[in-house]
Design an enzyme around this catalytic site. Structure first.
Site, PDB file in Angstrom:
ATOM      1  N   ARG A 113      95.551  17.345   0.124  1.00  0.00           N
ATOM      2  CA  ARG A 113      96.165  17.863   1.350  1.00  0.00           C
ATOM      3  C   ARG A 113      97.535  18.489   1.113  1.00  0.00           C
ATOM      4  O   ARG A 113      98.107  19.101   2.007  1.00  0.00           O
ATOM      5  CB  ARG A 113      96.242  16.728   2.399  1.00  0.00           C
ATOM      6  CG  ARG A 113      94.867  16.325   2.936  1.00  0.00           C
ATOM      7  CD  ARG A 113      94.890  14.960   3.597  1.00  0.00           C
ATOM      8  NE  ARG A 113      94.852  13.878   2.600  1.00  0.00           N
ATOM      9  CZ  ARG A 113      94.879  12.573   2.908  1.00  0.00           C
ATOM     10  NH1 ARG A 113      94.956  12.199   4.182  1.00  0.00           N
ATOM     11  NH2 ARG A 113      94.830  11.669   1.952  1.00  0.00           N
ATOM     12  N   LEU A 169      99.133   2.956  -7.340  1.00  0.00           N
ATOM     13  CA  LEU A 169      98.020   3.914  -7.377  1.00  0.00           C
ATOM     14  C   LEU A 169      98.574   5.336  -7.342  1.00  0.00           C
ATOM     15  O   LEU A 169      99.240   5.721  -6.381  1.00  0.00           O
ATOM     16  CB  LEU A 169      97.084   3.680  -6.189  1.00  0.00           C
ATOM     17  CG  LEU A 169      96.530   2.256  -6.052  1.00  0.00           C
ATOM     18  CD1 LEU A 169      95.586   2.171  -4.861  1.00  0.00           C
ATOM     19  CD2 LEU A 169      95.810   1.823  -7.335  1.00  0.00           C
ATOM     20  N   GLY A 225      88.376   7.127  -5.316  1.00  0.00           N
ATOM     21  CA  GLY A 225      88.902   6.350  -4.195  1.00  0.00           C
ATOM     22  C   GLY A 225      89.858   5.250  -4.624  1.00  0.00           C
ATOM     23  O   GLY A 225      89.931   4.888  -5.809  1.00  0.00           O
ATOM     24  N   SER A 235     144.180  44.413 -15.313  1.00  0.00           N
ATOM     25  CA  SER A 235     142.944  44.637 -14.560  1.00  0.00           C
ATOM     26  C   SER A 235     141.977  45.512 -15.349  1.00  0.00           C
ATOM     27  O   SER A 235     142.379  46.441 -16.037  1.00  0.00           O
ATOM     28  CB  SER A 235     143.258  45.354 -13.242  1.00  0.00           C
ATOM     29  OG  SER A 235     144.080  44.527 -12.467  1.00  0.00           O
TER      30      SER A 235
HETATM   31  C1  UD1 Z   1      95.414   5.263   2.254  1.00  0.00           C
HETATM   32  C2  UD1 Z   1      94.622   4.142   2.958  1.00  0.00           C
HETATM   33  C3  UD1 Z   1      95.009   4.139   4.422  1.00  0.00           C
HETATM   34  C4  UD1 Z   1      96.501   3.903   4.557  1.00  0.00           C
HETATM   35  C5  UD1 Z   1      97.288   4.969   3.754  1.00  0.00           C
HETATM   36  C6  UD1 Z   1      98.746   4.575   3.733  1.00  0.00           C
HETATM   37  C7  UD1 Z   1      92.502   3.988   1.749  1.00  0.00           C
HETATM   38  C8  UD1 Z   1      91.073   4.285   1.759  1.00  0.00           C
HETATM   39  N1  UD1 Z   1      93.212   4.406   2.786  1.00  0.00           N
HETATM   40  O1  UD1 Z   1      95.023   6.495   2.845  1.00  0.00           O
HETATM   41  O2  UD1 Z   1      94.311   3.113   5.106  1.00  0.00           O
HETATM   42  O3  UD1 Z   1      96.863   3.972   5.919  1.00  0.00           O
HETATM   43  O4  UD1 Z   1      96.815   5.009   2.392  1.00  0.00           O
HETATM   44  O5  UD1 Z   1      99.467   5.414   2.915  1.00  0.00           O
HETATM   45  O6  UD1 Z   1      92.991   3.387   0.821  1.00  0.00           O
HETATM   46  N2  UD1 Z   1      94.527   7.297  -5.388  1.00  0.00           N
HETATM   47  C9  UD1 Z   1      94.075   7.008  -6.652  1.00  0.00           C
HETATM   48  N3  UD1 Z   1      92.781   7.265  -6.969  1.00  0.00           N
HETATM   49  C10 UD1 Z   1      91.921   7.759  -6.069  1.00  0.00           C
HETATM   50  C11 UD1 Z   1      92.371   8.034  -4.765  1.00  0.00           C
HETATM   51  C12 UD1 Z   1      93.692   7.789  -4.449  1.00  0.00           C
HETATM   52  O7  UD1 Z   1      94.849   6.555  -7.494  1.00  0.00           O
HETATM   53  O8  UD1 Z   1      90.752   7.943  -6.447  1.00  0.00           O
HETATM   54  C13 UD1 Z   1      95.936   7.046  -5.066  1.00  0.00           C
HETATM   55  C14 UD1 Z   1      96.646   8.315  -4.634  1.00  0.00           C
HETATM   56  O9  UD1 Z   1      97.228   8.968  -5.745  1.00  0.00           O
HETATM   57  C15 UD1 Z   1      97.691   7.795  -3.634  1.00  0.00           C
HETATM   58  C16 UD1 Z   1      97.070   6.509  -3.124  1.00  0.00           C
HETATM   59  O10 UD1 Z   1      96.026   6.173  -3.993  1.00  0.00           O
HETATM   60  O11 UD1 Z   1      98.917   7.521  -4.264  1.00  0.00           O
HETATM   61  C17 UD1 Z   1      96.540   6.634  -1.703  1.00  0.00           C
HETATM   62  O12 UD1 Z   1      95.601   7.690  -1.663  1.00  0.00           O
HETATM   63  P1  UD1 Z   1      95.575   8.717  -0.461  1.00  0.00           P
HETATM   64  O13 UD1 Z   1      94.509   9.690  -0.727  1.00  0.00           O
HETATM   65  O14 UD1 Z   1      96.922   9.223  -0.206  1.00  0.00           O
HETATM   66  O15 UD1 Z   1      95.111   7.753   0.728  1.00  0.00           O
HETATM   67  P2  UD1 Z   1      95.452   7.923   2.266  1.00  0.00           P
HETATM   68  O16 UD1 Z   1      94.517   8.888   2.863  1.00  0.00           O
HETATM   69  O17 UD1 Z   1      96.889   8.154   2.459  1.00  0.00           O
HETATM   70 MG    MG Z   2      98.380   8.701   1.209  1.00  0.00          MG
END
Ligand code: UD1
Ligand code: MG
Length: 471
Positions: free
Chosen positions: A29, A22, A91, A418
């Site tokens: 952030r 993903l 998400g 030089s």
């Molecule tokens: C997520 C988990 C959390 C876990 C943590 C570990 C969920 C809801 N939460 O939180 O429980 O402890 O990872 O790292 O899954 N992404 C997409 N599409 C989206 C949103 C995110 O591809 O619409 C990808 C992001 O690019 C990222 C990954 O999913 O690589 C995780 O997303 P992120 O927003 O970092 O989730 P966390 O808040 O870290």
């Molecule tokens: Mg994350």
């Protein structure tokens, strides 16, 4: 043990497992215009770490879900994975759902992890595949025991210890926040269960479809949830902020530096030594503090590198000494010494025994064996023969008024006095000499002596004593 292992391997080979990374999120952030997965860690984008894990872990080509700035992310991925677009980032659950058309009929198990977990190891991914391949339930997850939550979701268990749900930090009660079992974000799903469950996901309180909600669904169906638990906290640093990125940088640096020390390289102060993973270093080389070794740099044996040096994409032979200097795309043969404060730019090739002293700059030039250039000189677009001495402050004036770069050819055993200005294009014959402060605008024959502004030839006699002088 071995029989179990063979069983795992054989059964996993007959099961088709797909891996999904993903990587569509912006990484809000990080406060950045650059997609999170293109931020670099020890010189490489986070995306590459995920691909390193993904390639070969399953028996199908990995799939990456891209979204924010997808073209740039795809460029980084190249042909190492298939790409699926998540147009709106709704998400992690929604992200995985986008791969349904590709995988629903093709895979038996789906391994999923987030591209912002660059320190994960193949061991962890293989463990969760193994656990799931023997699990009657539809999903297995990786959890970590750590008191530093890093914003991870909490793993909620029943009084009997069964996993019931993953609760995101922002949704957790005070009691749930005190749970120290965290969701690492690595899942292995049974494909036949997954896709309908993803279709049925409801948005969370912030409107996102959480992949983590599937754990609660499985638990409510009284299905078994497989768990792999790790305590290796340095493998589960998720990058959500630049503070996490710096933490990960320290962890990667420690991994790389320890591995070089184990292989016979001395690092005087590993915490302040920055070696990218693509670099190689020979036996008994000593790397001094605040040295940055980057890109495809190769360093030979018994060298002393640093302190305070940056070397990019350069190849350095054995027994070289580089002090407080910057090298970029340079090639150094054995026994070369540079610095302090040398600058070797693209296309520099220093043959064995060359000495570049303080404030020497070389670009796109070959310096033959034993050439000495001790102080404040610039050599650009030049070829210099063996044992030639470049006096303090001498310069090849390579940039002509026609705005073109011109070459300077200097023979062997030449003595450049030089502050000589060598106005290119120019040829200086072997054993020629120039007086201090000369401005040489015309070619000099072998053995001649020229001086003045502009320089005139004042002798055509070879003086072997001068040519062999040092410094
Ligand atoms: C997520 C988990 C959390 C876990 C943590 C570990 C969920 C809801 N939460 O939180 O429980 O402890 O990872 O790292 O899954 N992404 C997409 N599409 C989206 C949103 C995110 O591809 O619409 C990808 C992001 O690019 C990222 C990954 O999913 O690589 C995780 O997303 P992120 O927003 O970092 O989730 P966390 O808040 O870290
Ligand atoms: Mg994350």
């Amino acid at each position: 043990m071995l029989r179990n292992f063979m069983f795992d391997v054989l059964s996993n080979m007959s099961i088709k497992t797909a891996s999904v990374i993903l990587a569509a999120g912006q990484g809000t952030r990080m406060c950045s215009n650059v997609p999170k997965v293109l931020h670099t860690l020890a010189g490489r984008p986070l995306m590459e770490y995920a691909l390193d894990l993904g390639v070969g872990i399953c028996n199908m080509t990995p799939i990456v879900v891209v979204g924010f700035e997808s073209e740039k992310v795809q460029e980084c991925i190249g042909d190492r994975a298939k790409v699926v677009l998540q147009e709106a980032q709704l998400g992690t659950g929604h992200a995985l759902h986008q791969t349904g058309d590709l995988l629903r009929e093709r895979a038996d198990m789906i391994l999923v992890w987030a591209a912002d977990m660059p320190l994960l190891t193949k061991d962890i991914l293989e463990s969760v595949i193994n656990v799931q391949s023997q699990n009657e339930g539809p999903v297995s997850i990786v959890t970590a025991i750590s008191n530093d939550d890093r914003g991870f979701g909490r793993v909620v268990r029943s009084e009997f210890g069964e996993v019931q749900a993953i609760v995101e930090k922002s949704d957790a009660t005070a009691e749930q926040l005190s749970i120290n079992e965290l969701n690492v974000g690595v899942y292995c799903f049974q494909s036949s269960w997954l896709w309908d469950e993803l279709s049925a996901l409801k948005p969370s309180s912030n409107g996102e479809y959480y992949l983590t909600d599937l754990i609660k669904s499985a638990s409510l169906q009284n299905q078994n949830i497989g768990v792999v638990t790790t305590t290796a906290v340095d493998e589960i640093i998720g990058i959500n902020t630049r503070i996490h990125l710096a933490e990960a940088e320290t962890a990667v640096r420690t991994r790389i530096n320890n591995s070089w020390m184990e292989r016979g390289v001395t690092l005087i102060d590993p915490a302040n030594t920055y070696i990218e993973s693509s670099v190689t270093i020979g036996l008994d080389t000593v790397v001094l503090p605040n040295t940055h070794l980057q890109g495809n740099t190769v360093i030979g044996s018994e060298c002393t590198i640093g302190p305070n040096s940056t070397i990019q994409n350069s190849v350095i032979g054995d027994r070289c000494k580089i002090e407080s200097s910057v090298l970029d795309r340079a090639k150094l043969e054995n026994d070369v010494d540079v610095g302090p404060f040398g600058h070797l730019r693209a296309g520099t090739h220093l043959d064995s025994g060359v000495h570049i002293g303080n404030f020497g700059e070389v670009k796109n030039s070959y310096l033959g064996p034993g050439v000495k250039m001790g102080h404040f000189s610039y050599v650009g677009d030049a070829t210099i023969g063996a044992r030639t001495n470049i006096g303090a402050g001498a310069i090849t004036c390579n940039y002509g008024m026609d705005k073109n770069k011109h070459r300077t050819e200097i023979g062997e055993d030449v003595f450049i006095g030089s502050d000589t200005m060598l106005v290119a294009p120019l040829r200086i014959g072997s054993k020629a000499r120039t007086g201090a402060g000369s401005v040489v605008t015309k070619d000099l024959p072998d053995g001649s002596l020229a001086a003045g502004v502009p320089a005139r030839i004042i002798s055509r006699e070879v003086d072997d004593n001068i040519a062999s002088r040092d410094e």
